[in-house]
Design an enzyme around this catalytic site. Structure first.
Site, mmCIF file in Angstrom:
data_model
loop_
_atom_site.group_PDB
_atom_site.id
_atom_site.type_symbol
_atom_site.label_atom_id
_atom_site.label_comp_id
_atom_site.label_asym_id
_atom_site.label_seq_id
_atom_site.Cartn_x
_atom_site.Cartn_y
_atom_site.Cartn_z
ATOM 1 N N THR A 103 0.730 -0.979 0.109
ATOM 2 C CA THR A 103 0.084 0.024 0.027
ATOM 3 C C THR A 103 0.900 1.241 0.089
ATOM 4 O O THR A 103 0.261 2.214 -0.364
ATOM 5 C CB THR A 103 -0.733 -0.032 1.111
ATOM 6 O OG1 THR A 103 -1.625 -1.295 1.497
ATOM 7 C CG2 THR A 103 -1.923 1.164 1.217
ATOM 8 N N TYR A 132 6.658 -11.874 5.036
ATOM 9 C CA TYR A 132 5.424 -11.250 4.256
ATOM 10 C C TYR A 132 4.929 -12.086 3.252
ATOM 11 O O TYR A 132 5.780 -12.073 2.304
ATOM 12 C CB TYR A 132 5.797 -9.946 3.922
ATOM 13 C CG TYR A 132 4.711 -9.042 3.098
ATOM 14 C CD1 TYR A 132 3.421 -9.668 2.986
ATOM 15 C CD2 TYR A 132 4.971 -7.811 2.835
ATOM 16 C CE1 TYR A 132 2.478 -8.963 2.313
ATOM 17 C CE2 TYR A 132 4.222 -7.015 1.901
ATOM 18 C CZ TYR A 132 2.584 -7.629 1.839
ATOM 19 O OH TYR A 132 1.927 -6.851 1.355
ATOM 20 N N LYS A 191 2.834 -12.086 8.220
ATOM 21 C CA LYS A 191 1.964 -11.207 7.455
ATOM 22 C C LYS A 191 1.570 -12.089 6.395
ATOM 23 O O LYS A 191 2.424 -12.284 5.490
ATOM 24 C CB LYS A 191 2.326 -9.857 7.241
ATOM 25 C CG LYS A 191 1.273 -9.092 6.624
ATOM 26 C CD LYS A 191 1.374 -7.954 5.715
ATOM 27 C CE LYS A 191 0.250 -7.410 4.984
ATOM 28 N NZ LYS A 191 0.500 -6.387 3.840
ATOM 29 N N ILE A 249 -3.272 -6.114 8.865
ATOM 30 C CA ILE A 249 -2.391 -5.043 8.330
ATOM 31 C C ILE A 249 -3.306 -4.550 7.154
ATOM 32 O O ILE A 249 -3.012 -4.996 5.969
ATOM 33 C CB ILE A 249 -0.989 -5.458 8.114
ATOM 34 C CG1 ILE A 249 -0.379 -6.068 9.277
ATOM 35 C CG2 ILE A 249 -0.388 -4.301 7.298
ATOM 36 C CD1 ILE A 249 1.011 -6.090 8.947
#
Length: 302
Positions: free
Chosen positions: A48, A136, A164, A208
């Protein structure tokens, strides 16, 4: 770390004035907007945040300014994903010096590494890390997953503090939760906000979530309801999150529309500018008008 990181940790957009100039005042307002909304941490230089599209100079400036503005009020996680091992290490060291608390790495995203190669890569990377590191999992962009066997082996690496997951694969996510039970300090966080309530109800530690840039309080309250196993309230708040995502992320025709929508919304809220890093451009007036109309319906602007 004695306790796993939990709660809502928004992946900050990177406020830009042009392709390589930080909107510093906007960044300060965004950080205060999020901390004021009750978030449990800040994650910069993620998807993002357009991390891979930013110059190394700008990445370092963003790290410095975020850590200074945050001033230890919440943890700061920094994305260090790169095609260069050395640049990932350099950014991690800069993050530690600036006052960040964690780093986050996805698999290198150009040459796809096989599982044995990825295990060696993570082992070598952890050995160089000055901060706890999250794995991630973002196969939609990197084309490589952190396989469960690798995650299980990462339990023996003290420098790894959790995962994540942005795969949208809930079977994989549930397996992550089972693996994480073997270490009391491990966090399992989910990326897609549409799955956060379910993930937390079933044992995940938080989200998240990009939409929290716009309405952090909503996401924090949803997390709190799910963590408390308040099913009725969780359903109500999840429906509001789905409404926000369905309204803002569906303006525009391309995958970049999610980030464009969040940035455009923040601009209309008066928080920060909405320029994008190349190769993307911000929404033009027709899309901007649609975002404004939808923010009004969501009750975020009058």
């Amino acid at each position: 770390m004695s306790q796993p990181l939990s709660g809502i940790i928004p992946p900050l957009v990177t406020p830009l004035r042009d392709r390589d100039t930080l909107d510093c005042a906007g960044l300060e307002r965004l950080i205060e907007h999020l901390i004021g909304g009750g978030v449990s941490g800040l994650f910069i230089l993620g998807t993002t945040g357009e991390g891979p599209s930013l110059s190394y100079r700008l990445r370092r400036e963003l790290i410095d300014r975020t850590c200074k503005q945050t001033a230890g009020r919440v943890p700061v996680l920094v994305g260090i994903t790169d095609t260069s091992f050395t640049e990932s290490v350099n950014l991690a060291k800069h993050s530690a010096d600036a006052g960040a608390t964690h780093v986050v790495t996805a698999p290198p995203y150009y040459f796809p590494a096989a599982p044995p190669e990825m295990q060696e890569y993570i082992q070598d990377l952890v050995a160089e890390m000055p901060l706890p590191m999250f794995l991630y999992n973002m196969p939609g962009l990197t084309k490589v997953s952190f396989e469960i066997d690798l995650v299980r082996r990462a339990l023996d690496m003290p420098g790894v503090c959790g995962v994540k997951d942005s795969s949208c694969d809930m079977i994989y996510f549930h397996r992550l939760i089972e693996v994480a039970k073997q270490r009391a300090d491990w966090s399992v966080l989910v990326g897609p906000e549409e799955l956060t309530a379910e993930a937390v109800l079933l044992g995940g530690h938080g989200g998240i979530n990009g939409g929290a840039n716009l309405n952090p309080k909503l996401y924090v309250e949803m997390y709190q309801a799910a963590a408390a196993q308040d099913l009725k309230r969780t359903r109500e708040l999840h429906a509001q999150v789905m409404q926000l995502a369905g309204s803002i992320y569906t303006v525009g025709r391309h995958k970049s529309a999610i980030i464009k929508g969040i940035k455009c919304g923040l601009s209309l809220l008066g928080i920060c500018e909405d320029h994008m890093a190349e190769p993307f451009q911000r929404f033009r007036e027709p899309e901007r008008a649609m975002i404004r109309e939808r923010l009004v319906k969501l009750g975020l602007i009058s």
